[in-house]
Design a protein around this motif. Structure first.
Motif, mmCIF file in Angstrom:
data_model
loop_
_atom_site.group_PDB
_atom_site.id
_atom_site.type_symbol
_atom_site.label_atom_id
_atom_site.label_comp_id
_atom_site.label_asym_id
_atom_site.label_seq_id
_atom_site.Cartn_x
_atom_site.Cartn_y
_atom_site.Cartn_z
ATOM 1 N N GLY A 160 0.952 -1.129 0.263
ATOM 2 C CA GLY A 160 0.323 0.177 0.282
ATOM 3 C C GLY A 160 1.164 1.675 -0.663
ATOM 4 N N LYS A 161 0.198 2.347 -0.802
ATOM 5 C CA LYS A 161 0.820 3.575 -0.418
ATOM 6 C C LYS A 161 -0.291 4.373 0.921
ATOM 7 C CE LYS A 161 3.640 2.721 -3.416
ATOM 8 N NZ LYS A 161 5.181 2.456 -3.026
ATOM 9 N N GLY A 162 -0.488 3.973 1.708
ATOM 10 C CA GLY A 162 -1.299 5.358 3.221
ATOM 11 C C GLY A 162 -0.392 5.647 4.348
ATOM 12 N N ARG A 163 -0.519 5.569 5.276
ATOM 13 C CA ARG A 163 -0.263 6.046 6.809
ATOM 14 C C ARG A 163 1.275 4.693 6.796
ATOM 15 N NH1 ARG A 163 -3.910 9.760 9.828
ATOM 16 N NH2 ARG A 163 -4.020 11.252 8.304
ATOM 17 N N GLY A 211 8.168 -5.982 6.620
ATOM 18 C CA GLY A 211 7.570 -4.951 7.767
ATOM 19 C C GLY A 211 7.301 -3.837 7.139
ATOM 20 N N VAL A 212 7.412 -3.019 7.669
ATOM 21 C CA VAL A 212 6.478 -1.612 7.907
ATOM 22 C C VAL A 212 7.383 0.050 7.223
ATOM 23 C CG1 VAL A 212 4.311 -2.664 8.655
ATOM 24 C CG2 VAL A 212 5.738 -1.076 9.789
ATOM 25 N N ALA A 213 6.621 -0.267 6.737
ATOM 26 C CA ALA A 213 8.101 1.528 6.091
ATOM 27 C C ALA A 213 6.021 2.738 6.474
ATOM 28 C CB ALA A 213 7.988 2.238 4.013
ATOM 29 N N ILE A 214 6.299 4.134 7.421
ATOM 30 C CA ILE A 214 5.881 5.111 7.749
ATOM 31 C C ILE A 214 6.565 6.276 6.935
ATOM 32 C CG2 ILE A 214 5.354 5.984 9.473
ATOM 33 C CD1 ILE A 214 5.260 3.459 10.976
ATOM 34 N N PRO A 215 5.572 7.123 6.149
ATOM 35 C CA PRO A 215 6.192 7.931 5.206
ATOM 36 C C PRO A 215 5.775 9.206 6.501
ATOM 37 C CG PRO A 215 4.518 7.460 4.280
ATOM 38 C CD PRO A 215 4.691 6.183 5.422
ATOM 39 N N VAL A 216 7.315 9.868 6.737
ATOM 40 C CA VAL A 216 7.206 11.261 7.278
ATOM 41 C C VAL A 216 7.762 12.873 6.156
ATOM 42 C CG1 VAL A 216 8.428 9.538 9.632
ATOM 43 C CG2 VAL A 216 10.077 10.818 7.362
ATOM 44 N N SER A 217 8.027 12.103 4.632
ATOM 45 C CA SER A 217 7.858 13.157 4.189
ATOM 46 C C SER A 217 7.332 12.230 2.939
ATOM 47 C CB SER A 217 8.421 13.921 4.022
ATOM 48 O OG SER A 217 10.303 13.272 3.644
ATOM 49 N N ARG A 218 7.802 13.570 1.849
ATOM 50 C CA ARG A 218 7.403 12.706 0.365
ATOM 51 C C ARG A 218 8.182 12.205 0.162
ATOM 52 N NH1 ARG A 218 9.036 14.618 -4.937
ATOM 53 N NH2 ARG A 218 7.296 13.853 -6.284
ATOM 54 N N ARG A 219 9.372 12.168 0.241
ATOM 55 C CA ARG A 219 10.542 10.733 0.155
ATOM 56 C C ARG A 219 10.837 10.307 1.577
ATOM 57 N NH1 ARG A 219 9.390 9.511 -5.483
ATOM 58 N NH2 ARG A 219 9.388 10.911 -6.833
ATOM 59 N N LEU A 220 11.087 10.521 2.537
ATOM 60 C CA LEU A 220 11.529 10.029 3.496
ATOM 61 C C LEU A 220 11.061 9.093 4.025
ATOM 62 C CD1 LEU A 220 14.464 9.551 5.334
ATOM 63 C CD2 LEU A 220 12.981 11.893 6.293
ATOM 64 N N LYS A 221 11.281 7.320 4.855
ATOM 65 C CA LYS A 221 10.047 7.012 5.716
ATOM 66 C C LYS A 221 11.009 6.145 6.193
ATOM 67 C CE LYS A 221 7.483 5.764 0.877
ATOM 68 N NZ LYS A 221 6.780 4.744 0.088
ATOM 69 N N LEU A 222 10.114 5.791 7.883
ATOM 70 C CA LEU A 222 11.218 5.714 8.550
ATOM 71 C C LEU A 222 10.808 3.643 8.593
ATOM 72 C CD1 LEU A 222 10.151 7.160 11.523
ATOM 73 C CD2 LEU A 222 12.503 7.107 9.987
ATOM 74 N N THR A 223 11.189 3.070 8.319
ATOM 75 C CA THR A 223 11.168 1.626 8.016
ATOM 76 C C THR A 223 11.344 0.881 9.728
ATOM 77 O OG1 THR A 223 13.502 1.217 7.760
ATOM 78 C CG2 THR A 223 11.862 1.645 6.191
ATOM 79 N N ALA A 224 10.513 -0.998 9.936
ATOM 80 C CA ALA A 224 11.409 -2.005 10.535
ATOM 81 C C ALA A 224 10.469 -2.870 10.065
ATOM 82 C CB ALA A 224 10.389 -1.258 11.919
ATOM 83 N N ASP A 254 15.814 -5.098 11.915
ATOM 84 C CA ASP A 254 15.924 -4.058 11.404
ATOM 85 C C ASP A 254 15.739 -2.840 11.755
ATOM 86 O OD1 ASP A 254 18.052 -5.816 10.799
ATOM 87 O OD2 ASP A 254 17.239 -6.790 8.722
ATOM 88 N N LEU A 255 16.240 -1.867 11.885
ATOM 89 C CA LEU A 255 15.808 -0.041 12.463
ATOM 90 C C LEU A 255 15.920 0.568 11.306
ATOM 91 C CD1 LEU A 255 15.136 -0.792 16.058
ATOM 92 C CD2 LEU A 255 13.097 -1.428 13.998
ATOM 93 N N GLY A 256 15.350 1.403 10.622
ATOM 94 C CA GLY A 256 16.164 2.568 9.736
ATOM 95 C C GLY A 256 15.633 2.921 8.886
ATOM 96 N N LEU A 257 15.559 3.560 7.883
ATOM 97 C CA LEU A 257 15.428 4.716 6.782
ATOM 98 C C LEU A 257 15.323 4.704 5.428
ATOM 99 C CD1 LEU A 257 17.328 7.092 6.134
ATOM 100 C CD2 LEU A 257 17.137 7.841 8.228
ATOM 101 N N ARG A 258 14.432 4.469 4.659
ATOM 102 C CA ARG A 258 15.200 4.890 2.969
ATOM 103 C C ARG A 258 14.381 6.032 2.809
ATOM 104 N NH1 ARG A 258 11.342 0.376 2.654
ATOM 105 N NH2 ARG A 258 9.384 1.430 1.633
ATOM 106 N N ILE A 259 15.457 6.741 1.809
ATOM 107 C CA ILE A 259 15.107 8.306 1.259
ATOM 108 C C ILE A 259 15.124 7.445 -0.149
ATOM 109 C CG2 ILE A 259 16.210 10.608 1.090
ATOM 110 C CD1 ILE A 259 18.017 9.501 3.188
ATOM 111 N N GLY A 260 14.182 8.828 -0.618
ATOM 112 C CA GLY A 260 13.983 8.358 -2.339
ATOM 113 C C GLY A 260 14.503 9.733 -3.139
ATOM 114 N N PHE A 261 15.389 9.807 -4.203
ATOM 115 C CA PHE A 261 15.641 10.564 -5.205
ATOM 116 C C PHE A 261 14.728 11.204 -6.240
ATOM 117 C CE2 PHE A 261 19.106 7.429 -3.514
ATOM 118 C CZ PHE A 261 20.018 8.235 -2.448
#
Length: 261
Positions: A160-163, A211-224, A254-261
């Motif tokens: 999905g692409k939700g919260r 896992g799950v990703a939680i968007p915090v901005s348009r390109r930045l997501k927190l991941t677990a 694993d706890l981290g982040l993902r950044i889109g370019f």
């Protein structure tokens, strides 16, 4: 006649004339009402246009980078040492592995719901004792370090692409594991510790992720995520050049982040 008299009175006193019941509202009020309706319609149209545009922007194919820290929960290790304690015999051991730490970085491409990435990671675990099963010796104090470098190619599916954005993944690649084993030999638990193993071995490895990703901005997501990593049995040589075996598999958080370019 009454209306005419009232209009004349209002004109003489300076008061504005009120329209009689049923009369049409003044033109300026009609224009203001129309302008308000047009502004509401324009705002509604912009909102409707913005929703799919934002969703499209988030799902546009793009490159990304990811980094995370790793809590390593390897399974307890079954091992063996050939031609020990005497030629023709084999020492069989069991080592309770302690919680370790590590980290990984990755670069990938997001196609929308499918992601492909290349990952590099490092993990370090320790043991403070081992159990000699054959010959039966019991607990023997030890200083054991297990380190591993891995290179993986991972594929993910995002649901999905939700919260909150759940995903699953699978990866294959290679792992180079090193065993640094400093302890008394079995079956001599009271002798002075010595370097029994200090060698590496490389093996095929696979991993399964959820896992799950939680968007915090348009390109930045927190991941677990949870990750099962399995490299089978490592076979490094001991200090005498003899074959040893050591399992390498277990759970990881694993706890981290993902950044889109």
């Amino acid at each position: 006649m009454g209306v005419a008299i009232r209009l004349e009175r209002d004109a003489l006193t300076g008061r504005s004339a009120r329209p009689p019941p049923g009369a049409a509202p003044p033109a300026e009020k009609m224009h203001a009402s129309k302008r308000g309706r047009k502004m509401k319609q324009a705002l509604f149209t912009l909102v409707l246009m913005g929703i799919p545009a934002a969703a499209h922007a988030e799902s546009d194919p793009h490159w990304y980078g990811a980094a995370s820290v790793d809590i390593s929960l390897l399974k307890d290790t079954n091992g063996s040492i050939a031609n020990a304690p005497t030629p023709g015999n084999t020492v069989r051991t069991f080592s309770p592995t302690q919680t370790g730490i590590g980290g990984q970085i990755a670069v990938g491409y997001d196609f929308g719901h499918v992601r492909i990435e290349v990952e590099g990671g490092y993990t370090r675990n320790t043991d403070n004792r081992y159990v000699a099963i054959v010959p039966p010796t019991g607990n023997i104090p030890a200083d054991v370090k297990r380190t591993a470098f891995r290179g993986m190619v991972n594929g993910y599916y995002d649901f999905g692409k939700g919260r909150v954005q759940p995903y699953v993944g699978v990866g294959i690649g290679g792992l180079s594991g090193k065993v640094d084993f400093f302890a008394p030999r079995a079956p001599f638990p009271t002798e002075a510790p010595r370097q029994l193993i200090n060698a590496s071995d490389a093996r095929f490895a696979y991993q399964l992720m959820a896992g799950v990703a939680i968007p915090v901005s348009r390109r930045l997501k927190l991941t677990a995520q949870y990750r099962w990593l399995d490299a089978g049995t490592l076979r490094p040589l001991d200090a005498r050049g003899q074959q040893t075996t050591s399992d390498y598999r277990g759970h990881h958080i694993d706890l981290g982040l993902r950044i889109g370019f």
